[in-house]
Write a protein that holds these residues in place. Sequence first.
Motif, mmCIF file in Angstrom:
data_model
loop_
_atom_site.group_PDB
_atom_site.id
_atom_site.type_symbol
_atom_site.label_atom_id
_atom_site.label_comp_id
_atom_site.label_asym_id
_atom_site.label_seq_id
_atom_site.Cartn_x
_atom_site.Cartn_y
_atom_site.Cartn_z
ATOM 1 N N VAL A 1 9.070 17.114 -17.595
ATOM 2 C CA VAL A 1 9.941 17.659 -16.565
ATOM 3 C C VAL A 1 9.865 16.723 -15.365
ATOM 4 O O VAL A 1 8.786 16.520 -14.809
ATOM 5 N N LEU A 2 10.993 16.152 -14.989
ATOM 6 C CA LEU A 2 11.054 15.276 -13.825
ATOM 7 C C LEU A 2 11.324 16.111 -12.586
ATOM 8 O O LEU A 2 12.303 16.860 -12.531
ATOM 9 N N LEU A 3 10.447 15.986 -11.607
ATOM 10 C CA LEU A 3 10.649 16.633 -10.318
ATOM 11 C C LEU A 3 10.669 15.530 -9.268
ATOM 12 O O LEU A 3 9.687 14.814 -9.099
ATOM 13 N N ASP A 4 11.819 15.375 -8.602
ATOM 14 C CA ASP A 4 11.919 14.314 -7.601
ATOM 15 C C ASP A 4 12.624 14.808 -6.348
ATOM 16 O O ASP A 4 13.572 15.595 -6.419
ATOM 17 N N THR A 5 12.141 14.340 -5.211
ATOM 18 C CA THR A 5 12.669 14.802 -3.928
ATOM 19 C C THR A 5 14.096 14.331 -3.684
ATOM 20 O O THR A 5 14.869 15.038 -3.035
ATOM 21 N N THR A 6 14.473 13.183 -4.191
ATOM 22 C CA THR A 6 15.826 12.675 -3.942
ATOM 23 C C THR A 6 16.880 13.609 -4.528
ATOM 24 O O THR A 6 17.869 13.934 -3.864
ATOM 25 N N VAL B 1 11.688 17.502 6.822
ATOM 26 C CA VAL B 1 12.502 17.949 5.684
ATOM 27 C C VAL B 1 11.920 17.389 4.394
ATOM 28 O O VAL B 1 11.812 18.101 3.391
ATOM 29 N N THR B 2 11.510 16.131 4.411
ATOM 30 C CA THR B 2 10.890 15.527 3.231
ATOM 31 C C THR B 2 9.628 16.292 2.845
ATOM 32 O O THR B 2 9.393 16.561 1.661
ATOM 33 N N ASP B 3 8.813 16.665 3.830
ATOM 34 C CA ASP B 3 7.599 17.445 3.558
ATOM 35 C C ASP B 3 7.953 18.790 2.929
ATOM 36 O O ASP B 3 7.314 19.232 1.966
ATOM 37 N N TRP B 4 8.963 19.454 3.467
ATOM 38 C CA TRP B 4 9.395 20.743 2.949
ATOM 39 C C TRP B 4 9.873 20.613 1.496
ATOM 40 O O TRP B 4 9.521 21.430 0.641
ATOM 41 N N TYR C 1 9.010 18.292 -0.663
ATOM 42 C CA TYR C 1 7.864 17.958 -1.510
ATOM 43 C C TYR C 1 7.043 19.212 -1.818
ATOM 44 O O TYR C 1 6.601 19.404 -2.959
ATOM 45 N N GLU C 2 6.855 20.063 -0.816
ATOM 46 C CA GLU C 2 6.142 21.324 -1.051
ATOM 47 C C GLU C 2 6.879 22.157 -2.101
ATOM 48 O O GLU C 2 6.256 22.792 -2.947
ATOM 49 N N GLY C 3 8.202 22.148 -2.038
ATOM 50 C CA GLY C 3 8.989 22.856 -3.044
ATOM 51 C C GLY C 3 8.787 22.287 -4.437
ATOM 52 O O GLY C 3 8.687 23.034 -5.423
ATOM 53 N N LEU C 4 8.700 20.963 -4.530
ATOM 54 C CA LEU C 4 8.440 20.333 -5.833
ATOM 55 C C LEU C 4 7.091 20.762 -6.381
ATOM 56 O O LEU C 4 6.953 21.027 -7.580
ATOM 57 N N LEU C 5 6.092 20.797 -5.515
ATOM 58 C CA LEU C 5 4.761 21.198 -5.971
ATOM 59 C C LEU C 5 4.760 22.656 -6.442
ATOM 60 O O LEU C 5 4.109 22.995 -7.437
ATOM 61 N N LYS C 6 5.506 23.519 -5.766
ATOM 62 C CA LYS C 6 5.616 24.909 -6.215
ATOM 63 C C LYS C 6 6.310 24.973 -7.577
ATOM 64 O O LYS C 6 5.910 25.743 -8.450
ATOM 65 N N ASP D 1 8.020 12.477 -8.739
ATOM 66 C CA ASP D 1 8.524 11.352 -7.948
ATOM 67 C C ASP D 1 8.894 11.916 -6.586
ATOM 68 O O ASP D 1 10.042 12.206 -6.312
ATOM 69 N N GLY D 2 7.870 12.103 -5.756
ATOM 70 C CA GLY D 2 8.137 12.769 -4.500
ATOM 71 C C GLY D 2 7.597 12.068 -3.276
ATOM 72 O O GLY D 2 8.101 12.242 -2.181
ATOM 73 N N ARG D 3 6.575 11.297 -3.439
ATOM 74 C CA ARG D 3 5.946 10.561 -2.338
ATOM 75 C C ARG D 3 5.597 9.173 -2.846
ATOM 76 O O ARG D 3 5.286 8.994 -4.014
#
Length: 181
Positions: A27-32, A49-52, A54-59, A76-78
């Motif tokens: 499963v690919l999770l990326d902030t872009t 916004v980027t931090d927010w 990324y937190e969503g990706l981790l959840k 692929d978030g940071r």
Amino acid sequence: MIVAVGGRPFTGKSTLARALADALSGVLLDTTTVRKAFFPTVVEAPPEVTDWLYEGLLKAASWTLDTTPGAIIVLDGRPLTRNRDVLALQRFAAHVGHMLQLIECVCPADVAAERSRSAATEAGGLPAGTADNGTDPIPEPKVVVDTSHSLERCVSAALDGVGPFLSVRGAGPAAARSAPP
């Protein structure tokens, strides 16, 4: 298992993450992608916004790992070029009880600069900087992939590095493919 792809700007992180997720049936999770879905007109989001995002990706990663046995998350978030980001990700992986494998994308400076110019041309703007001002080396253990090579070779190198960890946890690409949705 969580596979986090990091590296300096324009080193091919997102390209490798997409291909690696496909190769691992992960499963690919990326902030872009998330940023473009939530904020389609924002080209570059401010840090909060980027931090927010990324937190969503981790959840989302936590939920997926909890509900899908054998799931492999490709994150692929940071860029992971700050020690605090790596430490936070290590704490997250320990908290959710899953193994973390770091992959660092590297390439020669001229390759990153050309990628920056190409991206700017496509977006109709000026090239972004590729310098590593204020960055820390991504700590060991990690898999280093030189993304100046073909994508196929890069994916192979990443799989070679991640493969032993997949064997240890008793899952591989076939196990991930057979996991329930």
